[in-house]
Design an enzyme around this catalytic site. Structure first.
Site, PDB file in Angstrom:
ATOM      1  N   VAL A  79      -1.300   8.292   4.718  1.00  0.00           N
ATOM      2  CA  VAL A  79      -0.059   9.026   4.966  1.00  0.00           C
ATOM      3  C   VAL A  79       0.088  10.238   4.051  1.00  0.00           C
ATOM      4  CG1 VAL A  79       1.150   7.016   5.867  1.00  0.00           C
ATOM      5  CG2 VAL A  79       1.322   7.579   3.421  1.00  0.00           C
ATOM      6  N   ASN A 105       7.153   2.878   6.071  1.00  0.00           N
ATOM      7  CA  ASN A 105       7.070   1.764   5.133  1.00  0.00           C
ATOM      8  C   ASN A 105       6.013   1.967   4.049  1.00  0.00           C
ATOM      9  OD1 ASN A 105       7.344  -1.316   4.422  1.00  0.00           O
ATOM     10  ND2 ASN A 105       5.166  -0.980   4.824  1.00  0.00           N
ATOM     11  N   SER A 160      13.589   1.510  -2.109  1.00  0.00           N
ATOM     12  CA  SER A 160      13.540   0.439  -3.098  1.00  0.00           C
ATOM     13  C   SER A 160      14.837   0.456  -3.871  1.00  0.00           C
ATOM     14  CB  SER A 160      12.360   0.668  -4.063  1.00  0.00           C
ATOM     15  OG  SER A 160      12.460  -0.151  -5.211  1.00  0.00           O
ATOM     16  N   TYR A 173       7.641   6.859  -9.143  1.00  0.00           N
ATOM     17  CA  TYR A 173       8.107   5.874  -8.164  1.00  0.00           C
ATOM     18  C   TYR A 173       9.621   5.948  -8.017  1.00  0.00           C
ATOM     19  CZ  TYR A 173       8.580   1.343  -5.814  1.00  0.00           C
ATOM     20  OH  TYR A 173       8.865   0.346  -4.912  1.00  0.00           O
ATOM     21  N   SER A 176      10.705   9.216  -6.359  1.00  0.00           N
ATOM     22  CA  SER A 176      10.384   9.269  -4.932  1.00  0.00           C
ATOM     23  C   SER A 176      11.307   8.378  -4.116  1.00  0.00           C
ATOM     24  CB  SER A 176       8.912   8.879  -4.703  1.00  0.00           C
ATOM     25  OG  SER A 176       8.666   7.532  -5.067  1.00  0.00           O
ATOM     26  N   ILE A 206      10.606  -8.640  -3.965  1.00  0.00           N
ATOM     27  CA  ILE A 206      10.107  -9.261  -2.738  1.00  0.00           C
ATOM     28  C   ILE A 206       8.709  -9.820  -2.996  1.00  0.00           C
ATOM     29  CG2 ILE A 206       9.568  -8.898  -0.290  1.00  0.00           C
ATOM     30  CD1 ILE A 206      12.526  -8.454  -0.932  1.00  0.00           C
TER      31      ILE A 206
END
Length: 269
Positions: A79, A105, A160, A173, A176, A206
Site C-alpha cells: 500500500v 486496514n 488506533s 505511529y 499517522s 487487540i
C-alpha cells in the site's frame, strides 16, 4: 423503500451486505483477515489485499473453501506504492465489476523516536506515514469513481487508540493514526454530498500478530490495570464494528471515530 407490510417487518433499512464488493487492505492477518472472513460470511464479495502471495492466497483459499470461488479474490499489494494501489483498484473492478466498500486496514508499527539517528528516524517516519496514512487517501482517491456509482458506498479507516493517546518511541505511529482520524473527518465532509460515508475505528489492545511480541502475563496485567473490560479484544470484535459501519442501514453515520478498546480511552486511572 420497501413496504414493511409485505415482508412482515416493521423496519425498512437493510442490514445485509450480501453482494457488496469490498476491498480490504492488510487482509492476510489479524483484524484484516477477520474482516475479510466476516464480510464473506455475510455474503459480500471480498478482495483480499496484502503483502506476500502465499499469505494472500491462504486467506482467499479459506474463504473460497466455505463460500465458493466467487466469494474472494486476492491481490498482492504494497500500500506504500501508489502504483500497487492503482492496480489493486483496477483488479478489484475487473473482478467484481465495481467497488462498494473500501476498508483501509493495512498498517505497521515500527520504533520511531527523537533519539534515533537521523537516517533511521527519517526512514521509519516516512514508512509509518506512508503505510498508515498516505495510502488511505490514495486508495480512496483511486476508488472514488467506482464508489460514486454504488448505491451504498462506504469507507472505513482503521486507526488506533494511539490517535488520542500515546506511548513513547512510536512518534510516527501515533502521528499517522491521529492523521487517519483527521483525514476521516475531512473526507466525510467532502464526500458526504455524494452519499459516501467515511468513518474511522480506533482499536485498543487487540489479540493480533502485532501484540504477540508481548508475553501473555504482561498483557493480562496491562488489561487488568488499564482496560475496564479487563481483557484484550478479539480481531473479530473490531471486524464486527467495521461491518456495522458498512451496512446500508448505517447511511447516516459519517465522520465518526469509534473506539473498540474495552473502555481503555475512558478510564482515568
Amino acid at each position: 423503500m420497501a413496504d414493511p407490510t409485505s415482508t412482515g417487518r416493521l423496519s425498512t433499512l437493510s442490514r445485509s451486505v450480501a453482494g457488496r464488493r469490498v476491498v480490504v487492505t492488510g487482509a492476510a492477518s489479524g483484524m484484516g483477515r477477520a474482516t475479510a472472513h466476516l464480510f464473506a460470511d455475510e455474503g459480500a464479495r471480498v478482495v483480499v489485499a496484502d503483502l506476500g502471495a502465499h499469505r494472500v492466497e491462504a486467506v482467499v483459499a479459506e474463504i473460497r473453501e466455505v463460500h465458493g470461488d466467487a466469494a474472494a479474490h486476492g491481490v498482492v499489494c504494497d500500500v506504500a506504492r501508489p502504483e500497487d494501489l492503482a492496480r489493486l483498484v483496477q483488479e478489484a473492478v475487473a473482478w467484481g465489476d465495481g467497488i462498494d466498500v473500501v476498508i483501509n486496514n493495512a498498517g505497521i508499527s515500527v520504533p520511531n523516536d527523537c533519539v534515533q539517528d537521523e537516517a533511521e528516524f527519517e526512514e521509519t517516519w516516512a514508512r509509518s506515514l506512508g503505510v498508515n496514512l498516505t495510502a488511505h487517501v490514495r486508495l480512496v482517491r483511486y476508488a472514488l469513481p467506482h464508489l460514486l456509482r454504488s448505491d451504498s458506498p462506504r469507507v472505513v479507516n482503521i486507526a488506533s487508540t494511539e490517535a488520542v493517546m500515546a506511548m513513547p518511541g512510536l512518534a510516527g505511529y501515533a502521528a499517522s493514526k491521529a492523521g487517519v482520524a483527521g483525514l476521516t473527518r475531512s473526507l466525510a465532509v467532502e464526500l458526504g454530498r455524494s452519499g459516501i460515508t467515511v468513518n474511522c475505528i480506533l482499536p485498543g489492545p487487540i489479540e493480533t500478530a502485532m501484540t504477540q511480541r508481548f508475553a501473555a502475563d504482561e498483557k493480562q496485567a496491562y488489561a487488568r490495570r488499564r482496560v475496564p473490560l479487563a481483557r484484550y479484544g478479539l480481531a473479530e470484535e473490531v471486524a464486527q464494528m467495521t461491518l456495522n459501519l458498512c451496512l446500508p442501514a448505517s447511511g447516516y453515520v459519517t465522520g465518526a471515530s469509534i473506539p473498540v478498546d474495552g473502555g481503555l480511552t475512558i478510564k482515568h486511572m
